[in-house]
Scaffold this motif. Sequence first.
Motif, PDB file in Angstrom:
ATOM      1  N   ASP A   1     -20.313  30.327 -26.450  1.00 20.53           N
ATOM      2  CA  ASP A   1     -21.652  30.556 -25.885  1.00 20.53           C
ATOM      3  C   ASP A   1     -22.824  30.158 -26.781  1.00 20.53           C
ATOM      4  O   ASP A   1     -23.963  30.426 -26.455  1.00 20.53           O
ATOM      5  CB  ASP A   1     -21.806  32.029 -25.507  1.00 20.53           C
ATOM      6  N   SER A   2     -22.535  29.497 -27.909  1.00 21.00           N
ATOM      7  CA  SER A   2     -23.667  29.254 -28.813  1.00 21.00           C
ATOM      8  C   SER A   2     -23.796  27.828 -29.327  1.00 21.00           C
ATOM      9  O   SER A   2     -24.898  27.383 -29.643  1.00 21.00           O
ATOM     10  CB  SER A   2     -23.570  30.202 -30.017  1.00 21.00           C
ATOM     11  N   ALA A   3     -22.708  27.094 -29.409  1.00 21.67           N
ATOM     12  CA  ALA A   3     -22.748  25.784 -30.058  1.00 21.67           C
ATOM     13  C   ALA A   3     -22.688  24.651 -29.040  1.00 21.67           C
ATOM     14  O   ALA A   3     -22.105  24.801 -27.961  1.00 21.67           O
ATOM     15  CB  ALA A   3     -21.577  25.653 -31.031  1.00 21.67           C
ATOM     16  N   PRO A   4     -23.308  23.510 -29.373  1.00 25.93           N
ATOM     17  CA  PRO A   4     -23.156  22.342 -28.505  1.00 25.93           C
ATOM     18  C   PRO A   4     -21.703  21.875 -28.529  1.00 25.93           C
ATOM     19  O   PRO A   4     -21.054  21.912 -29.572  1.00 25.93           O
ATOM     20  CB  PRO A   4     -24.090  21.306 -29.134  1.00 25.93           C
ATOM     21  N   PRO A   5     -21.188  21.448 -27.387  1.00 27.75           N
ATOM     22  CA  PRO A   5     -19.780  21.047 -27.340  1.00 27.75           C
ATOM     23  C   PRO A   5     -19.512  19.803 -28.171  1.00 27.75           C
ATOM     24  O   PRO A   5     -20.391  18.945 -28.348  1.00 27.75           O
ATOM     25  CB  PRO A   5     -19.525  20.794 -25.856  1.00 27.75           C
ATOM     26  N   LEU A   6     -18.287  19.724 -28.678  1.00 28.19           N
ATOM     27  CA  LEU A   6     -17.866  18.564 -29.464  1.00 28.19           C
ATOM     28  C   LEU A   6     -16.607  17.997 -28.815  1.00 28.19           C
ATOM     29  O   LEU A   6     -15.540  18.609 -28.858  1.00 28.19           O
ATOM     30  CB  LEU A   6     -17.573  18.978 -30.907  1.00 28.19           C
ATOM     31  N   HIS A   7     -16.761  16.862 -28.162  1.00 29.21           N
ATOM     32  CA  HIS A   7     -15.641  16.201 -27.516  1.00 29.21           C
ATOM     33  C   HIS A   7     -15.278  14.959 -28.322  1.00 29.21           C
ATOM     34  O   HIS A   7     -16.078  14.041 -28.451  1.00 29.21           O
ATOM     35  CB  HIS A   7     -15.994  15.802 -26.086  1.00 29.21           C
ATOM     36  N   ALA A   8     -14.102  14.958 -28.860  1.00 26.90           N
ATOM     37  CA  ALA A   8     -13.639  13.808 -29.646  1.00 26.90           C
ATOM     38  C   ALA A   8     -12.122  13.847 -29.691  1.00 26.90           C
ATOM     39  O   ALA A   8     -11.493  14.875 -29.405  1.00 26.90           O
ATOM     40  CB  ALA A   8     -14.209  13.860 -31.066  1.00 26.90           C
ATOM     41  N   ALA A   9     -11.538  12.719 -30.052  1.00 32.76           N
ATOM     42  CA  ALA A   9     -10.084  12.669 -30.204  1.00 32.76           C
ATOM     43  C   ALA A   9      -9.656  13.584 -31.347  1.00 32.76           C
ATOM     44  O   ALA A   9     -10.449  13.881 -32.249  1.00 32.76           O
ATOM     45  CB  ALA A   9      -9.632  11.247 -30.463  1.00 32.76           C
ATOM     46  N   PRO A  10      -8.432  14.056 -31.332  1.00 31.78           N
ATOM     47  CA  PRO A  10      -7.950  14.891 -32.432  1.00 31.78           C
ATOM     48  C   PRO A  10      -8.058  14.165 -33.771  1.00 31.78           C
ATOM     49  O   PRO A  10      -7.857  12.945 -33.853  1.00 31.78           O
ATOM     50  CB  PRO A  10      -6.486  15.153 -32.071  1.00 31.78           C
ATOM     51  N   VAL A  11      -8.395  14.917 -34.801  1.00 35.00           N
ATOM     52  CA  VAL A  11      -8.448  14.346 -36.155  1.00 35.00           C
ATOM     53  C   VAL A  11      -7.045  13.850 -36.517  1.00 35.00           C
ATOM     54  O   VAL A  11      -6.070  14.593 -36.376  1.00 35.00           O
ATOM     55  CB  VAL A  11      -8.912  15.413 -37.160  1.00 35.00           C
ATOM     56  N   PRO A  12      -6.913  12.597 -36.978  1.00 33.00           N
ATOM     57  CA  PRO A  12      -5.576  12.073 -37.328  1.00 33.00           C
ATOM     58  C   PRO A  12      -4.928  12.893 -38.444  1.00 33.00           C
ATOM     59  O   PRO A  12      -5.605  13.368 -39.358  1.00 33.00           O
ATOM     60  CB  PRO A  12      -5.875  10.642 -37.790  1.00 33.00           C
ATOM     61  N   ARG A  13      -3.627  13.039 -38.356  1.00 34.72           N
ATOM     62  CA  ARG A  13      -2.877  13.778 -39.371  1.00 34.72           C
ATOM     63  C   ARG A  13      -1.630  13.005 -39.754  1.00 34.72           C
ATOM     64  O   ARG A  13      -1.067  12.264 -38.943  1.00 34.72           O
ATOM     65  CB  ARG A  13      -2.449  15.150 -38.839  1.00 34.72           C
ATOM     66  N   ALA A  14      -1.184  13.254 -40.974  1.00 37.76           N
ATOM     67  CA  ALA A  14       0.082  12.680 -41.428  1.00 37.76           C
ATOM     68  C   ALA A  14       1.228  13.551 -40.923  1.00 37.76           C
ATOM     69  O   ALA A  14       1.045  14.725 -40.598  1.00 37.76           O
ATOM     70  CB  ALA A  14       0.114  12.599 -42.946  1.00 37.76           C
ATOM     71  N   ALA A  15       2.422  12.973 -40.874  1.00 35.78           N
ATOM     72  CA  ALA A  15       3.590  13.695 -40.363  1.00 35.78           C
ATOM     73  C   ALA A  15       3.864  14.974 -41.160  1.00 35.78           C
ATOM     74  O   ALA A  15       4.322  15.981 -40.600  1.00 35.78           O
ATOM     75  CB  ALA A  15       4.807  12.790 -40.382  1.00 35.78           C
TER      76      ALA A  15
END
Length: 536
Positions: free
Chosen positions: A133-147
């Motif tokens: 209820d307080s922050a602007p939405p953040l739509h983005a692809a998942p942050v890449p991660r190593a296996a």
Amino acid sequence: MSFLDRFHAALATPRPLVTEVHGEALQETPGTSLRDLVGLARGALALHEVTPGDRVVLIAPNSTRWVATDLAILFAGAIAVPLYTRQAPLELAAMIRDAEPRLVVVQDPALMAELAPLLGDAHPLVPLAALFDSAPPLHAAPVPRAAADTVTIIYTSGTSGEPKGVMLSVANVDFMLPIIADAIGEMLGQRENGKRQGQGDRVFHYLPLCFAGSRMVLWMCLFRGTGIMLSTDLQNLAVEMKTARPNYYLNVPALLERVRLAVEKKIEGKPAPIRALWERAKRAYLKTRIGDPTLVDKTVLAIAQRMIFKTIRAQLGPDLDCLICGSAALPEDTQRWFEMLGIPVYQVYGLTETTAICTLDRPHQAIAGRVGWPIPGIQLRLGEEDELQVKGPNIFTGYWRRPEASRATRTDDGWFKTGDQAELAADGSLKLIGRVKNLLVPSSGHNVAPEPLEEMLQRLPGVEQAVVFGHARPHLVAIVTGDIDEAALAAPLETMNQALPFYRRVRKLHVSRERLTPENGCLTANQKLKRKAIEH
């Protein structure tokens, strides 16, 4: 494509991905709406400066917002640390301090008030509602991660000591989810309406999502894009199940035992002909199991099917294809009881450290008393004292900040030591005997696993729960719960003991009117016995 990318892609669907069951009503959240909630939560995490690798603790009951928060944490590259809402505040505070999170998200204001003085300013507490209820939405692809990157830390139940944070990696989850998805498809197969698994399954879930098995169920549903139905009131579970009309759901043995006892008790109140037919049908079914039914047995079963079994199945779930049971071995009698009704029970075995699963039952091949066969890609063997050891891509990377404890779980040649005493059949199926550390050594000097005896005691009339003790004592004793008098158990106990060697006989029973529960400190959050607490 990693499992996180699959989750992200699933959010584009207009189909419900999470459905909350509220009594007789369903509250559906399409994938697109869930995506909006994830965006809001992820924006709030960014405002709190959550960065990749940070730990974020989540303490809330199952809900759509729980799922959205979990996904937001994962997509942000952070490490999700879900904790059980009904755990004691002191225990929660200890685990929070151990995890050293950037943020602690709590739904219950009363619990937040209890945690605040225990944690101080080092671990910021945020209400779950504030993420939306307080922050602007953040739509983005998942942050890449190593296996090898850790995606979640799940704390063990602490049955024998301080809970430890089990670190599961991207590779662990990427390995496990396709296997579970394939197994579920095989268990359900082709339906009469022509739809195959994955084209409209109704998966109901009532166990807390913070546990490893529950997390795999949730993530498997997201992985496949089929959605999950969540219980919102465990006190109203019977009504919720009737509303949900699930095709399958994950169980613990304790619930299936209670269902069986409740049905048996209800039948006791039926007219004499129905009671007689029920008892005769149970005997007839056992004869079919050993391949020796008579024509009379077959006739009795056919009549019971129409007059009793069909009604019970409709009450338990008219659309049930099967039940899946984990957390502990299911007593053979209970598994056969459900099979008699036409509801197959498929067992699954695994630990948090094995990404929840090591073995699964095969459709139409389940063996009562066994917990299935190894999943593809892993190996099983028996070590000292018949301890089950596992090797494969499902083995966790280690305990959070406990290198010595992590090393202690491995053999010199790299196998994971489960701590479970087991038996491997020639066909590769697995039977659990008990926990190696639970072995009792009475003054006779014999090693006695309490679990098989506890299963036998639970078959006695009226017994719901049983715990056997006797380490360093002259003989074995047990505490049982249930609506029954000690005197009424004397004859059945004597019959049970006659079939056992002297050192495995339970010489004394104490009936407790109080059930063993997590609230009174006798069970862990996922229904495992806290033996030391019960004994003292």
